[in-house]
Design a protein around this motif. Sequence first.
Motif, PDB file in Angstrom:
ATOM      1  N   MET A   1      -4.094  -0.151 -10.265  1.00 14.99           N
ATOM      2  CA  MET A   1      -3.412   1.140 -10.145  1.00 14.99           C
ATOM      3  C   MET A   1      -1.998   0.962 -10.661  1.00 14.99           C
ATOM      4  O   MET A   1      -1.091   0.612  -9.898  1.00 14.99           O
ATOM      5  N   GLY A   2      -1.789   1.156 -11.940  1.00  7.37           N
ATOM      6  CA  GLY A   2      -0.480   0.899 -12.515  1.00  7.37           C
ATOM      7  C   GLY A   2      -0.142  -0.563 -12.370  1.00  7.37           C
ATOM      8  O   GLY A   2      -0.886  -1.434 -12.825  1.00  7.37           O
ATOM      9  N   ASP A   3       0.972  -0.862 -11.688  1.00  3.77           N
ATOM     10  CA  ASP A   3       1.371  -2.253 -11.446  1.00  3.77           C
ATOM     11  C   ASP A   3       0.714  -2.839 -10.206  1.00  3.77           C
ATOM     12  O   ASP A   3       0.905  -4.029  -9.910  1.00  3.77           O
ATOM     13  N   ALA A   4      -0.036  -2.033  -9.468  1.00  2.50           N
ATOM     14  CA  ALA A   4      -0.611  -2.472  -8.204  1.00  2.50           C
ATOM     15  C   ALA A   4      -2.104  -2.762  -8.328  1.00  2.50           C
ATOM     16  O   ALA A   4      -2.803  -2.194  -9.166  1.00  2.50           O
ATOM     17  N   VAL A   5      -2.573  -3.670  -7.463  1.00  5.30           N
ATOM     18  CA  VAL A   5      -3.994  -4.001  -7.366  1.00  5.30           C
ATOM     19  C   VAL A   5      -4.533  -3.408  -6.066  1.00  5.30           C
ATOM     20  O   VAL A   5      -3.947  -3.580  -5.002  1.00  5.30           O
ATOM     21  N   TYR A   6      -5.652  -2.699  -6.164  1.00  9.92           N
ATOM     22  CA  TYR A   6      -6.281  -2.032  -5.023  1.00  9.92           C
ATOM     23  C   TYR A   6      -7.575  -2.770  -4.703  1.00  9.92           C
ATOM     24  O   TYR A   6      -8.455  -2.882  -5.542  1.00  9.92           O
ATOM     25  N   MET A   7      -7.677  -3.315  -3.484  1.00  5.55           N
ATOM     26  CA  MET A   7      -8.859  -4.073  -3.074  1.00  5.55           C
ATOM     27  C   MET A   7      -9.454  -3.494  -1.796  1.00  5.55           C
ATOM     28  O   MET A   7      -8.721  -3.142  -0.863  1.00  5.55           O
ATOM     29  N   VAL A   8     -10.779  -3.424  -1.759  1.00  4.33           N
ATOM     30  CA  VAL A   8     -11.502  -3.072  -0.538  1.00  4.33           C
ATOM     31  C   VAL A   8     -12.190  -4.334  -0.032  1.00  4.33           C
ATOM     32  O   VAL A   8     -12.880  -5.026  -0.793  1.00  4.33           O
ATOM     33  N   LEU A   9     -12.000  -4.640   1.243  1.00  5.94           N
ATOM     34  CA  LEU A   9     -12.543  -5.856   1.845  1.00  5.94           C
ATOM     35  C   LEU A   9     -13.501  -5.524   2.974  1.00  5.94           C
ATOM     36  O   LEU A   9     -13.252  -4.611   3.776  1.00  5.94           O
ATOM     37  N   GLU A  10     -14.607  -6.272   3.044  1.00  9.10           N
ATOM     38  CA  GLU A  10     -15.441  -6.271   4.235  1.00  9.10           C
ATOM     39  C   GLU A  10     -14.801  -7.225   5.229  1.00  9.10           C
ATOM     40  O   GLU A  10     -14.569  -8.397   4.898  1.00  9.10           O
ATOM     41  N   ALA A  11     -14.513  -6.757   6.430  1.00  6.13           N
ATOM     42  CA  ALA A  11     -13.659  -7.516   7.346  1.00  6.13           C
ATOM     43  C   ALA A  11     -14.314  -7.855   8.670  1.00  6.13           C
ATOM     44  O   ALA A  11     -13.623  -8.070   9.673  1.00  6.13           O
ATOM     45  N   GLY A  12     -15.644  -7.907   8.711  1.00  9.82           N
ATOM     46  CA  GLY A  12     -16.309  -8.254   9.968  1.00  9.82           C
ATOM     47  C   GLY A  12     -15.954  -7.259  11.065  1.00  9.82           C
ATOM     48  O   GLY A  12     -16.028  -6.053  10.869  1.00  9.82           O
ATOM     49  N   ASP A  13     -15.514  -7.775  12.220  1.00 10.41           N
ATOM     50  CA  ASP A  13     -15.118  -6.902  13.325  1.00 10.41           C
ATOM     51  C   ASP A  13     -13.602  -6.802  13.450  1.00 10.41           C
ATOM     52  O   ASP A  13     -13.080  -6.439  14.508  1.00 10.41           O
ATOM     53  N   MET A  14     -12.866  -7.116  12.380  1.00  7.85           N
ATOM     54  CA  MET A  14     -11.407  -7.194  12.459  1.00  7.85           C
ATOM     55  C   MET A  14     -10.766  -5.885  12.912  1.00  7.85           C
ATOM     56  O   MET A  14      -9.862  -5.881  13.753  1.00  7.85           O
ATOM     57  N   VAL A  15     -11.207  -4.767  12.365  1.00  7.24           N
ATOM     58  CA  VAL A  15     -10.620  -3.476  12.734  1.00  7.24           C
ATOM     59  C   VAL A  15     -10.962  -3.143  14.178  1.00  7.24           C
ATOM     60  O   VAL A  15     -10.098  -2.747  14.971  1.00  7.24           O
ATOM     61  N   ARG A  16     -12.225  -3.312  14.549  1.00  2.20           N
ATOM     62  CA  ARG A  16     -12.639  -3.020  15.924  1.00  2.20           C
ATOM     63  C   ARG A  16     -11.929  -3.926  16.929  1.00  2.20           C
ATOM     64  O   ARG A  16     -11.654  -3.526  18.051  1.00  2.20           O
ATOM     65  N   THR A  17     -11.610  -5.142  16.523  1.00  4.33           N
ATOM     66  CA  THR A  17     -11.004  -6.115  17.433  1.00  4.33           C
ATOM     67  C   THR A  17      -9.493  -5.964  17.544  1.00  4.33           C
ATOM     68  O   THR A  17      -8.931  -6.081  18.641  1.00  4.33           O
ATOM     69  N   SER A  18      -8.806  -5.688  16.425  1.00  2.00           N
ATOM     70  CA  SER A  18      -7.350  -5.843  16.441  1.00  2.00           C
ATOM     71  C   SER A  18      -6.546  -4.644  15.927  1.00  2.00           C
ATOM     72  O   SER A  18      -5.320  -4.715  15.897  1.00  2.00           O
ATOM     73  N   PHE A  19      -7.213  -3.549  15.544  1.00  2.00           N
ATOM     74  CA  PHE A  19      -6.423  -2.381  15.118  1.00  2.00           C
ATOM     75  C   PHE A  19      -5.758  -1.721  16.314  1.00  2.00           C
ATOM     76  O   PHE A  19      -6.386  -1.468  17.335  1.00  2.00           O
ATOM     77  N   ARG A  20      -4.455  -1.448  16.197  1.00  2.00           N
ATOM     78  CA  ARG A  20      -3.709  -0.747  17.240  1.00  2.00           C
ATOM     79  C   ARG A  20      -3.095   0.548  16.734  1.00  2.00           C
ATOM     80  O   ARG A  20      -3.087   1.551  17.443  1.00  2.00           O
ATOM     81  N   ALA A  21      -2.538   0.518  15.520  1.00  2.00           N
ATOM     82  CA  ALA A  21      -1.875   1.710  14.980  1.00  2.00           C
ATOM     83  C   ALA A  21      -1.660   1.530  13.484  1.00  2.00           C
ATOM     84  O   ALA A  21      -1.552   0.402  12.992  1.00  2.00           O
ATOM     85  N   PRO A  22      -1.576   2.623  12.732  1.00  2.00           N
ATOM     86  CA  PRO A  22      -1.253   2.516  11.307  1.00  2.00           C
ATOM     87  C   PRO A  22       0.092   1.809  11.119  1.00  2.00           C
ATOM     88  O   PRO A  22       1.018   2.012  11.901  1.00  2.00           O
ATOM     89  N   GLY A  23       0.173   0.972  10.089  1.00  2.00           N
ATOM     90  CA  GLY A  23       1.407   0.244   9.829  1.00  2.00           C
ATOM     91  C   GLY A  23       1.292  -1.245  10.057  1.00  2.00           C
ATOM     92  O   GLY A  23       2.233  -1.999   9.784  1.00  2.00           O
ATOM     93  N   GLN A  24       0.122  -1.703  10.543  1.00  2.00           N
ATOM     94  CA  GLN A  24      -0.088  -3.137  10.712  1.00  2.00           C
ATOM     95  C   GLN A  24      -0.340  -3.799   9.354  1.00  2.00           C
ATOM     96  O   GLN A  24      -0.519  -3.124   8.343  1.00  2.00           O
ATOM     97  N   PHE A  25      -0.379  -5.136   9.349  1.00  2.00           N
ATOM     98  CA  PHE A  25      -0.596  -5.863   8.102  1.00  2.00           C
ATOM     99  C   PHE A  25      -1.601  -6.981   8.314  1.00  2.00           C
ATOM    100  O   PHE A  25      -1.980  -7.291   9.455  1.00  2.00           O
ATOM    101  N   VAL A  26      -2.051  -7.569   7.205  1.00  2.00           N
ATOM    102  CA  VAL A  26      -2.897  -8.755   7.262  1.00  2.00           C
ATOM    103  C   VAL A  26      -2.167  -9.908   6.587  1.00  2.00           C
ATOM    104  O   VAL A  26      -1.263  -9.698   5.773  1.00  2.00           O
ATOM    105  N   HIS A  27      -2.547 -11.123   6.954  1.00  2.00           N
ATOM    106  CA  HIS A  27      -1.960 -12.332   6.392  1.00  2.00           C
ATOM    107  C   HIS A  27      -3.067 -13.035   5.616  1.00  2.00           C
ATOM    108  O   HIS A  27      -4.037 -13.508   6.213  1.00  2.00           O
ATOM    109  N   VAL A  28      -2.934 -13.105   4.300  1.00  2.00           N
ATOM    110  CA  VAL A  28      -4.004 -13.580   3.428  1.00  2.00           C
ATOM    111  C   VAL A  28      -3.678 -14.970   2.886  1.00  2.00           C
ATOM    112  O   VAL A  28      -2.589 -15.199   2.351  1.00  2.00           O
TER     113      VAL A  28
END
Length: 256
Positions: free
Chosen positions: A15-42
């Motif tokens: 997307m222009g200068d940016a890379v857009y990736m969709v990831l399958e994340a197991g149960d990560m969202v169900r386990t650790s999502f609290r609110a929009p604005g969180q991040f992942v460490h890759v």
Amino acid sequence: MKVERKCKIVSKEQMGDAVYMVLEAGDMVRTSFRAPGQFVHVKCGEGLLLRRPISVCTCYSDEPSDLLTIVFEVRGEGTDWLARRPVGHSLDVLGLAGNGFTMKEEKAIIVGGGIGIPPMLELAKQLSCEKTVVLGYRDELFLKDEFESYADVVVATEDGSCGTKGTVIDAIKEAGVDGKVIYACGPMPMLKALAEYAEAHDMEAQISLEERMACGIGACLGCICKTKKKDHHTNVNNQRICKDGPVFDAKEVVFS
């Protein structure tokens, strides 16, 4: 509670200068999502010790595997390695980390600037109140159509090629956008200007700070910002962006 998962890249596009990736994340969202604005460490590459923090653009709870999207620009060796991973490759991802936005049922202005635009999409999706999205671009637009699915969108570009020529503050003024709460992510000069604008107009402002991180868990104090609030561990006016943030009340942040 954040978890470590092997996340498979299921789609990827530029997307222009940016890379857009969709990831399958197991149960990560169900386990650790609290609110929009969180991040992942890759984890990026076998020879690189430190993980790369990347804001979450959108995330979905699903069976058998949750989905999350990340959008990033190549800024160095780690993100260059990540950008070159093919569809089907699995990434070592720790998340979801950090504290996101506190969603209020008050008229909102959602502001994203540059690579700070993607993490505001999940917030735009989840906020149920009246809202306007203000997006600031250098030139080429991305994700604008996705935001328009959830709110009216106002655009500012540096060269005036679309929307208001100038800053997001210029666009807010020109379009007559108003609200009770500003939610924002982007470069520090933009966040400082929005904090000042919110204070002058008696508005609340929540800002997401972008910073290089080392450990990502608050142990190394490598990603601190100066605030008016004392850290209860160190008794100094520093907060850890990875652990205490990345979202802060703009009134608490001391801008240098």
